[in-house]
Design a protein around this motif. Sequence first.
Motif, PDB file in Angstrom:
ATOM      1  N   UNK A  38       0.835  -1.213  -0.007  1.00 54.00           N
ATOM      2  CA  UNK A  38       0.061  -0.163  -0.096  1.00 54.00           C
ATOM      3  C   UNK A  38       0.826   1.245  -0.069  1.00 54.00           C
ATOM      4  N   UNK A  39       1.970   1.255   0.856  1.00 58.23           N
ATOM      5  CA  UNK A  39       2.791   2.501   0.873  1.00 58.23           C
ATOM      6  C   UNK A  39       3.531   2.652  -0.592  1.00 58.23           C
ATOM      7  N   UNK A  40       3.778   1.676  -1.377  1.00 59.03           N
ATOM      8  CA  UNK A  40       4.532   1.708  -2.687  1.00 59.03           C
ATOM      9  C   UNK A  40       3.380   2.312  -3.593  1.00 59.03           C
ATOM     10  N   UNK A  41       2.435   1.959  -3.389  1.00 58.67           N
ATOM     11  CA  UNK A  41       1.122   2.375  -4.311  1.00 58.67           C
ATOM     12  C   UNK A  41       0.974   3.740  -4.078  1.00 58.67           C
ATOM     13  N   UNK A  42       0.883   4.349  -2.793  1.00 59.52           N
ATOM     14  CA  UNK A  42       0.605   5.525  -2.443  1.00 59.52           C
ATOM     15  C   UNK A  42       1.794   6.586  -2.894  1.00 59.52           C
ATOM     16  N   UNK A  43       2.766   6.066  -2.588  1.00 56.99           N
ATOM     17  CA  UNK A  43       4.187   6.968  -2.734  1.00 56.99           C
ATOM     18  C   UNK A  43       4.124   7.268  -4.398  1.00 56.99           C
ATOM     19  N   UNK A  44       3.974   5.996  -5.108  1.00 52.29           N
ATOM     20  CA  UNK A  44       4.061   6.318  -6.498  1.00 52.29           C
ATOM     21  C   UNK A  44       3.296   7.413  -6.978  1.00 52.29           C
ATOM     22  N   UNK A  94      -6.968  -2.559  -1.725  1.00 52.77           N
ATOM     23  CA  UNK A  94      -6.677  -1.189  -0.891  1.00 52.77           C
ATOM     24  C   UNK A  94      -6.357  -0.228  -1.532  1.00 52.77           C
ATOM     25  N   UNK A  95      -5.690  -0.320  -3.158  1.00 51.64           N
ATOM     26  CA  UNK A  95      -5.275   0.285  -4.013  1.00 51.64           C
ATOM     27  C   UNK A  95      -6.621   1.307  -4.436  1.00 51.64           C
ATOM     28  N   UNK A 118      -8.463  -1.791 -17.216  1.00 50.79           N
ATOM     29  CA  UNK A 118      -8.215  -2.245 -16.023  1.00 50.79           C
ATOM     30  C   UNK A 118      -7.472  -1.145 -15.134  1.00 50.79           C
ATOM     31  N   UNK A 119      -7.231  -1.305 -13.930  1.00 49.11           N
ATOM     32  CA  UNK A 119      -6.472  -0.414 -13.014  1.00 49.11           C
ATOM     33  C   UNK A 119      -5.095  -0.849 -12.329  1.00 49.11           C
ATOM     34  N   UNK A 120      -4.288  -0.053 -12.172  1.00 54.83           N
ATOM     35  CA  UNK A 120      -3.172  -0.314 -11.714  1.00 54.83           C
ATOM     36  C   UNK A 120      -2.926  -0.736 -10.178  1.00 54.83           C
ATOM     37  N   UNK A 121      -2.256  -1.668  -9.981  1.00 53.50           N
ATOM     38  CA  UNK A 121      -1.958  -2.286  -8.430  1.00 53.50           C
ATOM     39  C   UNK A 121      -0.856  -2.654  -8.545  1.00 53.50           C
ATOM     40  N   UNK A 122      -0.103  -2.293  -7.043  1.00 46.16           N
ATOM     41  CA  UNK A 122       1.190  -2.811  -6.847  1.00 46.16           C
ATOM     42  C   UNK A 122       0.994  -3.948  -5.845  1.00 46.16           C
ATOM     43  N   UNK A 123       1.672  -5.124  -6.077  1.00 48.88           N
ATOM     44  CA  UNK A 123       1.562  -6.197  -5.395  1.00 48.88           C
ATOM     45  C   UNK A 123       3.041  -6.987  -5.265  1.00 48.88           C
ATOM     46  N   UNK A 124       3.424  -7.615  -4.342  1.00 45.31           N
ATOM     47  CA  UNK A 124       4.559  -8.309  -4.100  1.00 45.31           C
ATOM     48  C   UNK A 124       4.542  -9.677  -3.321  1.00 45.31           C
TER      49      UNK A 124
END
Length: 450
Positions: free
Chosen positions: A156-162, A202-203, A355-361
């Motif tokens: 979540x932090x990666x997504x919001x920071x970007x 979350x994103x 679609x929508x962009x999502x960060x996942x790891x």
Amino acid sequence: MRTTTSPSTPAISGRWRRTAASALGTAALVLAGLGTAAHASAAPATPAPAAPAAPAAPAKVTWTATPCATPKHQGDLVCHSFRVTGGTTAFQKERAAETGKAARVTPKAAAASPTGYGPSDLQDAYGLTDAAAAGGSGETLAIVDAYDDPNAAADLAKYRSYYGLPACTVAGGCFKKVSQSGSTTSLPTADSGWAEEESLDLDMASAVCPLCKILLVEATSSSMANLGKAVNEAVALGAKFVSNSYGGSESASDTSYDTSYFKHPGVAITVSAGDEGYGAEYPAASRYVTSVGGTALSASSTTRGWTEKVWNTSSTEGTGSGCSAYDTKPTWQTDTGCAKRTVSDVSAVADPATGVSVYDSYGVTAGWYTFGGTSASAPIIAAVYALAGTPGSSDYPASYPYADPSALNDVTTGSNGTCSSTAAYLCTARSGYDGPTGLGTPQGTGAFTG
């Protein structure tokens, strides 16, 4: 996991069309002038240059259902998400049109940068830019999913920071993750498939309501009993907005589930309508929730700048809709094609091709992915409710859009399957209410307040 291909080619923006037309016109004038000069000097004829090769057709978008879309045990509910695995998404085509550069092809693995719509796209498409900049502060938006995502806070932090969104951390009191019993330390078993779903949810909550606090409640399993307990825990912890991106077949037990888990006046509970085309699912069919269908969202040259149609890829894949077999029709629904509850109420983007962009790891290569499915549309609508403000304490916010349908974008094209010709609106879009898209998609927050 099933894999799907879509030939969808969204419209490019009007701004790019005008630029391209101007460039072509200028080129035509230059060529005309050169032709006249050559004729006057009687220069020897030269062979005409070969016509340029036609540009390659955009790569078709392919995607696969995420692992949580397959139940682990009999009776389990499934998530409603798809992950794009290749091709050129709507986001990439539109950015290519704006820059004049060739559209990139989405890699099968994680990308180094987003390949789907981000917060500014969603806020612009749904008239929420101003509301997102100022609304939602102090509101708690809950996400209910099954199993644990150990990397939820970091991703979540990666997504919001970007995207330049305000930080939302545990330490800062903005983000909190708990089990269905409210524990922050005794969490469910980790699951990489549901972790993808949690990242998506979350994103999307962050994209639409950047100032909201986010509460992630993780159920022990994907049974209705455990997910229902997680919903109750979210409400007990103060959430006035609860997003649920899962579902399954209806049963005679649904009416008891309604009163046990979803009857929370004063709380906006959203549920994704499903990804298997025409047919109602539960808990989207609960009379106490806002059932959220899915659309394909593309940039256009219209005044709005965007256009939408029913998301439908095949007879077995697309947004859900239809008549409940068990749930009583709420008083605010007045359509006559269903004697009982009709799905959906409203809608938002869900087509993986747009679609929508999502960060996942967790359990995958860390990076950017593009997701679709009505798992995207449910948290988007929950976040719109949060921007609109706290519901009335005795209200069921599912009724709000019915009081002001003119404050929504009416989706009038597309279908998600075959239904009775005497009630075609249950599977085919039309002006006004229809099953696949409900009353329409957000046009600001006006339709989501009491």
